[in-house]
Design a protein around this motif. Structure first.
Motif, PDB file in Angstrom:
ATOM      1  N   GLU A  96       0.825  -1.210   0.000  1.00 48.44           N
ATOM      2  CA  GLU A  96       0.000   0.000   0.000  1.00 48.44           C
ATOM      3  C   GLU A  96       0.864   1.266   0.000  1.00 48.44           C
ATOM      4  O   GLU A  96       0.342   2.371   0.091  1.00 48.44           O
ATOM      5  N   GLY A  97       2.196   1.088  -0.033  1.00 51.20           N
ATOM      6  CA  GLY A  97       3.092   2.233  -0.100  1.00 51.20           C
ATOM      7  C   GLY A  97       3.695   2.653   1.226  1.00 51.20           C
ATOM      8  O   GLY A  97       4.469   3.601   1.268  1.00 51.20           O
ATOM      9  N   LEU A  98       3.343   1.962   2.313  1.00 54.93           N
ATOM     10  CA  LEU A  98       3.948   2.290   3.600  1.00 54.93           C
ATOM     11  C   LEU A  98       5.278   1.564   3.686  1.00 54.93           C
ATOM     12  O   LEU A  98       5.346   0.353   3.532  1.00 54.93           O
ATOM     13  N   ARG A  99       6.326   2.317   3.930  1.00 51.55           N
ATOM     14  CA  ARG A  99       7.668   1.737   3.899  1.00 51.55           C
ATOM     15  C   ARG A  99       8.444   1.930   5.202  1.00 51.55           C
ATOM     16  O   ARG A  99       9.386   1.207   5.468  1.00 51.55           O
ATOM     17  N   ALA A 100       8.084   2.940   5.977  1.00 52.18           N
ATOM     18  CA  ALA A 100       8.881   3.288   7.148  1.00 52.18           C
ATOM     19  C   ALA A 100       8.122   2.993   8.444  1.00 52.18           C
ATOM     20  O   ALA A 100       6.922   3.264   8.531  1.00 52.18           O
ATOM     21  N   PRO A 101       8.823   2.445   9.435  1.00 53.93           N
ATOM     22  CA  PRO A 101       8.181   2.201  10.732  1.00 53.93           C
ATOM     23  C   PRO A 101       7.533   3.455  11.316  1.00 53.93           C
ATOM     24  O   PRO A 101       6.473   3.379  11.933  1.00 53.93           O
ATOM     25  N   LEU A 102       8.145   4.633  11.075  1.00 54.01           N
ATOM     26  CA  LEU A 102       7.601   5.874  11.609  1.00 54.01           C
ATOM     27  C   LEU A 102       6.187   6.141  11.094  1.00 54.01           C
ATOM     28  O   LEU A 102       5.348   6.673  11.817  1.00 54.01           O
ATOM     29  N   GLN A 103       5.908   5.742   9.846  1.00 56.35           N
ATOM     30  CA  GLN A 103       4.552   5.916   9.303  1.00 56.35           C
ATOM     31  C   GLN A 103       3.540   5.121  10.130  1.00 56.35           C
ATOM     32  O   GLN A 103       2.446   5.598  10.414  1.00 56.35           O
ATOM     33  N   ILE A 104       3.909   3.913  10.516  1.00 58.15           N
ATOM     34  CA  ILE A 104       3.017   3.045  11.296  1.00 58.15           C
ATOM     35  C   ILE A 104       2.873   3.601  12.708  1.00 58.15           C
ATOM     36  O   ILE A 104       1.754   3.702  13.227  1.00 58.15           O
ATOM     37  N   TYR A 105       3.985   3.967  13.319  1.00 60.65           N
ATOM     38  CA  TYR A 105       3.933   4.471  14.696  1.00 60.65           C
ATOM     39  C   TYR A 105       3.127   5.769  14.798  1.00 60.65           C
ATOM     40  O   TYR A 105       2.392   5.957  15.766  1.00 60.65           O
ATOM     41  N   ARG A 106       3.258   6.652  13.819  1.00 58.08           N
ATOM     42  CA  ARG A 106       2.469   7.890  13.836  1.00 58.08           C
ATOM     43  C   ARG A 106       0.974   7.586  13.733  1.00 58.08           C
ATOM     44  O   ARG A 106       0.157   8.180  14.438  1.00 58.08           O
ATOM     45  N   ALA A 107       0.627   6.682  12.827  1.00 58.48           N
ATOM     46  CA  ALA A 107      -0.783   6.302  12.666  1.00 58.48           C
ATOM     47  C   ALA A 107      -1.302   5.653  13.939  1.00 58.48           C
ATOM     48  O   ALA A 107      -2.402   5.969  14.410  1.00 58.48           O
ATOM     49  N   LEU A 108      -0.523   4.747  14.529  1.00 57.51           N
ATOM     50  CA  LEU A 108      -0.938   4.089  15.765  1.00 57.51           C
ATOM     51  C   LEU A 108      -1.115   5.098  16.903  1.00 57.51           C
ATOM     52  O   LEU A 108      -2.069   4.996  17.679  1.00 57.51           O
TER      53      LEU A 108
END
Length: 132
Positions: free
Chosen positions: A37-49
């Motif tokens: 889906e284009g998410l590549r960086a852990p920071l993207q997941i942590y920010r969303a969480l």
């Protein structure tokens, strides 16, 4: 997902991944599921969480460093949630107990403590695993 929360694309993807998983997921497991889906960086997941936690749409299970979608975002008075975590099969049941919530609120009041969030985790074996 509730209509009262306007989610970003990344937040919606993370929440959907957690809802579909049906079991606790680490941030890195979520990242692996969303790479296409284009998410590549852990920071993207942590920010969303982080934002989903603030909205009360997901919970962090501290003892297993994982996240689950909230089973009922409207049911948590004062940011309180309780979980039974099976150490054999990984099943997690979210529940609410008014007696426990009242006792914690009473203690907080008596001691001048202002809780922001309360998470109770009970670890052991679920009924299905206990009978096997």
């Amino acid at each position: 997902m509730t209509s009262q929360h306007k989610l970003t694309r990344n937040q919606a993807l993370v929440l959907s991944a957690l809802e579909k998983a049906g079991q606790p997921q680490s941030a890195y497991t979520i990242l692996d599921q969303l790479r296409d889906e284009g998410l590549r960086a852990p920071l993207q997941i942590y920010r969303a969480l982080e934002k989903l936690l603030e909205m009360g749409l997901v919970h962090r299970l501290e003892s297993i460093n994982s996240f689950v979608a909230c089973s009922d975002p409207h049911s948590h008075a004062h940011g309180s949630a309780a979980f039974a975590i099976c150490e054999r099969c990984g099943r997690v049941d979210e529940f609410s107990d008014q007696t426990v919530q009242a006792r914690l609120a009473h203690w907080s009041s008596e001691n001048g403590f202002r809780p922001r969030r309360t998470t109770v985790e009970i670890r052991g074996e679920c009924a299905a695993c206990a009978t096997n």
